[in-house]
Scaffold this motif. Structure first.
Motif, PDB file in Angstrom:
ATOM      1  N   THR A 160      11.402  -3.088  16.507  1.00 59.22           N
ATOM      2  CA  THR A 160      11.248  -3.930  15.328  1.00 59.22           C
ATOM      3  C   THR A 160      10.611  -5.240  15.755  1.00 59.22           C
ATOM      4  N   LEU A 184      19.324  -8.559  14.601  1.00 54.04           N
ATOM      5  CA  LEU A 184      18.770  -7.212  14.663  1.00 54.04           C
ATOM      6  C   LEU A 184      19.901  -6.194  14.721  1.00 54.04           C
ATOM      7  N   GLY A 238      13.998  -7.101  11.893  1.00 52.60           N
ATOM      8  CA  GLY A 238      12.930  -7.970  12.371  1.00 52.60           C
ATOM      9  C   GLY A 238      12.226  -8.667  11.223  1.00 52.60           C
ATOM     10  N   ARG A 264      12.546  -6.064  25.121  1.00 47.88           N
ATOM     11  CA  ARG A 264      11.498  -6.584  24.244  1.00 47.88           C
ATOM     12  C   ARG A 264      10.134  -6.541  24.913  1.00 47.88           C
ATOM     13  N   TYR A 303      11.188  -5.705  19.578  1.00 45.04           N
ATOM     14  CA  TYR A 303      12.498  -5.521  20.195  1.00 45.04           C
ATOM     15  C   TYR A 303      12.911  -4.055  20.065  1.00 45.04           C
ATOM     16  N   VAL A 340       9.682  -9.092  15.826  1.00 43.95           N
ATOM     17  CA  VAL A 340      10.176 -10.425  15.524  1.00 43.95           C
ATOM     18  C   VAL A 340       9.051 -11.413  15.800  1.00 43.95           C
ATOM     19  N   THR A 380       8.772 -14.193  20.351  1.00 44.34           N
ATOM     20  CA  THR A 380       7.983 -13.257  19.549  1.00 44.34           C
ATOM     21  C   THR A 380       7.714 -11.995  20.342  1.00 44.34           C
TER      22      THR A 380
END
Lengths: 110, 118
Positions: B112, B20, B9, B38, B94, B114, B91
């Motif tokens: 992670t 990822l 990320g 996510r 994840y 993003v 955004t």
């Protein structure tokens, strides 16, 4: 896309029973298993209930799940302060060919 | 014990790409479907996609179809999410998750983040 509808919030005092509902349709809950997840802020969700009413090992029996038609419910009996969290239902949707989550319910212990 | 660890990320500009990874351990990776889910900041969970144990079936949410690609390397116990043409609405944190026998998500990674921003 959230096609499963949950009430935004639920609350109770310690020891009470709280029920969270999850409303879907014939292409998701009506045909497939429902699972439930518990998530504390800033952490990953954890599986609470699967196959509508089964508890993974380690999940207290205070948590129970049920399904009827196109709706499902999660009940928390003997509510404790540690149960304050967000709860999500989920099911596969045959029409969309994707997994769908509920909108989420925040449980508050008064 | 089952462990899933995401990585990769970061901050990326709109239109950019990111890959990822999810490293799995503690179970026979090749026996299980794997999933990406996510969560946008302050929002609920959104299923991104899922890959079968042998890569024969891959499913995507409409919101990422044509832009994201899920893959896996069973020899390396790894799951991947290639994200192209990223948008601000991608955004999110994840998570990778293992799908159990009836596709419930029985184990999750820590996630992670993003961030898609100029």
């Amino acid at each position: 896309q959230s096609v499963l509808t949950q009430s935004p919030s639920a609350s109770g005092t310690p020891g009470q029973r709280v029920t969270i509902s999850c409303s879907g349709g014939s292409s998701n809950i009506g045909r497939n298993f429902v699972s439930w997840y518990q998530q504390f802020p800033g952490t990953a969700p954890q599986l609470l209930i699967y196959r509508n009413n089964q508890r993974p090992s380690g999940v207290p029996d205070r948590f129970s799940g049920s399904k009827s038609g196109t709706s499902a419910s999660l009940a928390i009996s003997g509510l404790r302060s540690v149960d304050e969290a967000n709860y999500y239902c989920a099911s596969w949707d045959d029409s969309l060919s994707c997994y769908v989550f509920g909108t989420g319910t925040t449980v508050t212990v008064l | 014990q089952v462990e899933l660890v995401e990585s990769g990320g970061g901050l990326v500009k709109p239109g950019g790409s990111l890959r990822l990874s999810c490293a799995a351990s503690g179970f026979i990776f090749s026996d299980f479907y794997m999933t990406w889910i996510r969560q946008a900041p302050g929002k609920g969970l959104e299923w991104v996609g899922q890959v079968s144990s042998g890569l024969s079936s891959i499913y995507y949410a409409d919101s990422v179809k044509g832009r994201f690609t899920i893959s896996r390397d069973n020899a390396k116990n790894s799951l991947f999410l290639q994200m192209n043409s990223l948008r601000a609405e991608d955004t999110a944190v994840y998570f990778c998750a293992r799908a159990g026998s009836t596709w419930e998500f029985d184990h999750w990674g820590h996630g992670t983040l993003v961030t898609v921003s100029s």
